[in-house]
Design a protein around this motif. Sequence first.
Motif, short mmCIF file in Angstrom:
data_model
loop_
_atom_site.label_atom_id
_atom_site.label_comp_id
_atom_site.label_asym_id
_atom_site.label_seq_id
_atom_site.Cartn_x
_atom_site.Cartn_y
_atom_site.Cartn_z
N VAL A 48 70.33 40.41 65.56
CA VAL A 48 70.60 39.53 66.71
C VAL A 48 70.34 38.09 66.32
N THR A 49 70.95 37.19 67.06
CA THR A 49 70.76 35.76 66.84
C THR A 49 69.64 35.23 67.73
N ARG A 50 69.20 34.05 67.40
CA ARG A 50 68.19 33.40 68.22
C ARG A 50 68.73 33.16 69.63
N GLU A 51 70.01 32.82 69.71
CA GLU A 51 70.62 32.58 71.02
C GLU A 51 70.58 33.83 71.89
N GLN A 52 70.82 34.99 71.29
CA GLN A 52 70.78 36.22 72.06
C GLN A 52 69.37 36.50 72.57
N LEU A 53 68.36 36.27 71.71
CA LEU A 53 66.98 36.47 72.17
C LEU A 53 66.61 35.46 73.24
N SER A 54 67.15 34.26 73.12
CA SER A 54 66.88 33.26 74.15
C SER A 54 67.44 33.71 75.50
N LEU A 55 68.64 34.26 75.50
CA LEU A 55 69.22 34.78 76.73
C LEU A 55 68.40 35.95 77.27
N LEU A 56 67.86 36.76 76.35
CA LEU A 56 67.00 37.88 76.75
C LEU A 56 65.73 37.34 77.42
N GLY A 77 71.14 52.11 74.98
CA GLY A 77 69.90 52.88 74.95
C GLY A 77 68.65 52.07 74.69
N VAL A 78 68.80 50.76 74.43
CA VAL A 78 67.64 49.92 74.16
C VAL A 78 67.11 49.34 75.47
N SER A 79 65.78 49.41 75.64
CA SER A 79 65.14 48.82 76.82
C SER A 79 63.77 48.31 76.38
N PHE A 80 63.14 47.51 77.22
CA PHE A 80 61.79 47.06 76.91
C PHE A 80 60.83 48.25 76.94
N PRO A 81 59.83 48.28 76.04
CA PRO A 81 59.56 47.27 75.01
C PRO A 81 60.47 47.44 73.79
N VAL A 82 60.66 46.31 73.06
CA VAL A 82 61.44 46.34 71.83
C VAL A 82 60.58 45.82 70.69
N ILE A 83 60.98 46.19 69.49
CA ILE A 83 60.33 45.69 68.27
C ILE A 83 61.22 44.60 67.68
N ALA A 84 60.62 43.47 67.35
CA ALA A 84 61.38 42.37 66.76
C ALA A 84 60.73 41.92 65.47
N ARG A 85 61.55 41.44 64.55
CA ARG A 85 61.05 40.85 63.31
C ARG A 85 62.11 39.89 62.78
N PRO A 86 61.74 38.82 62.10
CA PRO A 86 62.74 37.93 61.51
C PRO A 86 63.54 38.65 60.42
N LEU A 87 64.78 38.32 60.31
CA LEU A 87 65.63 38.88 59.26
C LEU A 87 65.04 38.56 57.90
N GLY A 88 64.93 39.57 57.05
CA GLY A 88 64.41 39.36 55.70
C GLY A 88 62.91 39.39 55.58
N ALA A 130 60.64 39.90 79.15
CA ALA A 130 61.31 38.64 78.86
C ALA A 130 60.32 37.54 78.53
N VAL A 131 59.17 37.51 79.19
CA VAL A 131 58.17 36.48 78.91
C VAL A 131 57.65 36.61 77.47
N ALA A 132 57.46 37.84 77.02
CA ALA A 132 56.99 38.06 75.65
C ALA A 132 58.03 37.58 74.64
N VAL A 133 59.32 37.75 74.96
CA VAL A 133 60.38 37.25 74.09
C VAL A 133 60.31 35.73 73.99
N GLU A 134 60.08 35.08 75.12
CA GLU A 134 60.00 33.62 75.13
C GLU A 134 58.85 33.14 74.24
N HIS A 135 57.68 33.77 74.36
CA HIS A 135 56.54 33.39 73.54
C HIS A 135 56.81 33.66 72.06
#
Length: 421
Positions: A211-219, A232-243, A256-261
């Motif tokens: 996903v892009t930063r823009e998509q996470l921003s919208l999330l 099939g994806v719902s909160f909570p989700v696991i995120a990590r930077p590419l690479g 959504a608040v956790a995504v913002e932080h």
Amino acid sequence: MRPEPEAALSHRSVVPRPRCAERIGLARLTRAAEAGHDLRPLWRRLISRLLDGTIEAGEGLDLSVIAQLLGDKEAGLAIQNAILSSHQLFRSPCAAKPPRLRVLALAAATDIGSNTPIEFLLESSGIELTTLYVMPDIDWPDWLPDHDVAMVIASDSEDCRNALDKIADAMTHWPRPLLNPPQLIGNLDRDRLHGLLDGIAGLEIPPTIGVTREQLSLLSQSRLAPSELSSGVSFPVIARPLGSHAGKGLAKLDDAVAVEHYLDEHPQDSFFVSRFVDYRSDDGLFRKYRIVFIDGQPYACHLAIAGRWDIWYLNAAMADSADKRNEEATFMRTFDSGFAQRHRAALAGLSKRIGLDYFTVDCAETKQGSLLIFEADNTAIVHDMDPPDVFPYKVPQMRKVFDAFAAMLHRRAGRRCEAAA
């Protein structure tokens, strides 16, 4: 330019031989650092030789490793690039003279965590290891050292792609058995692995979506739902930077608040997102297993136990708990009749689909009894550096792994000899 290794090996008496630079090597330097030895005096001595232009190529590559072990990855990679611009062949210490077998490792110019740490597997084997760093902008050497078997040790990371492509282009001309073909290594990407392993009985692997930063921003603004990223994806989700590797930037985002932080703390433009699976056991603890596959056969590597989901061996405090170590010892001792038997079909299916001669898997067991796959990797470290007075059960287990790896190399080299006969 493609190499002509067959001609090079056949006519080595008349072709000038570039010297294989001798080095201390990753295994010995890492072992010294883990044992608490201060590497800074050696760093200062070698950096002085680098600055006055008297450093040998092998010393320069060791200096690059030391810099990374001391935490200065940027300096380490800069030194490595300078050394590899003029020299690409390096020989690691060998426990036997003459060696029992000769292995040529095909590596990429990357950090110390993105090539298979093959030295740890071969330290006491009596097998000679020569490493060729495959440089996209430098021609193959006109001469390659004689070897019985070759192995690709570059990873699927972005900075290894050009090297893997160059190796793939040369594969059809290679005169010796070549392990871990580069086109299979590329399948280990987080976003490809689900498609490769999906549908294996008894195995669960959540899809990983880029996903892009823009998509996470919208999330984060609730203008996009997790299910719109992937079905099939719902909160909570696991995120990590590419690479990212070794848990760097890994986080569980509950809303959504956790995504913002998370975005406030991570400036990257691209990320991986996957569904969170609660894999804690009935006692409330999480258990992560590392399995190493050698020629299709699984072997226990470690078991990490902790009260946190984002677990790896270093944060599990295994040395502080006799109960945890006793469980890990039992896991290793009963692996063939226990864990490997419970997940026999899943492990066999996974090994067949990945198809590599050597790789590792980090995994867990779900509450429903399935094998939960976190990642598959050809560069995860497999070692025997844990203190034997604290982890006495690891010594025989790691010897079993190292012997299996050496036996595979001998088998592959033997097949070549049989074919030639």
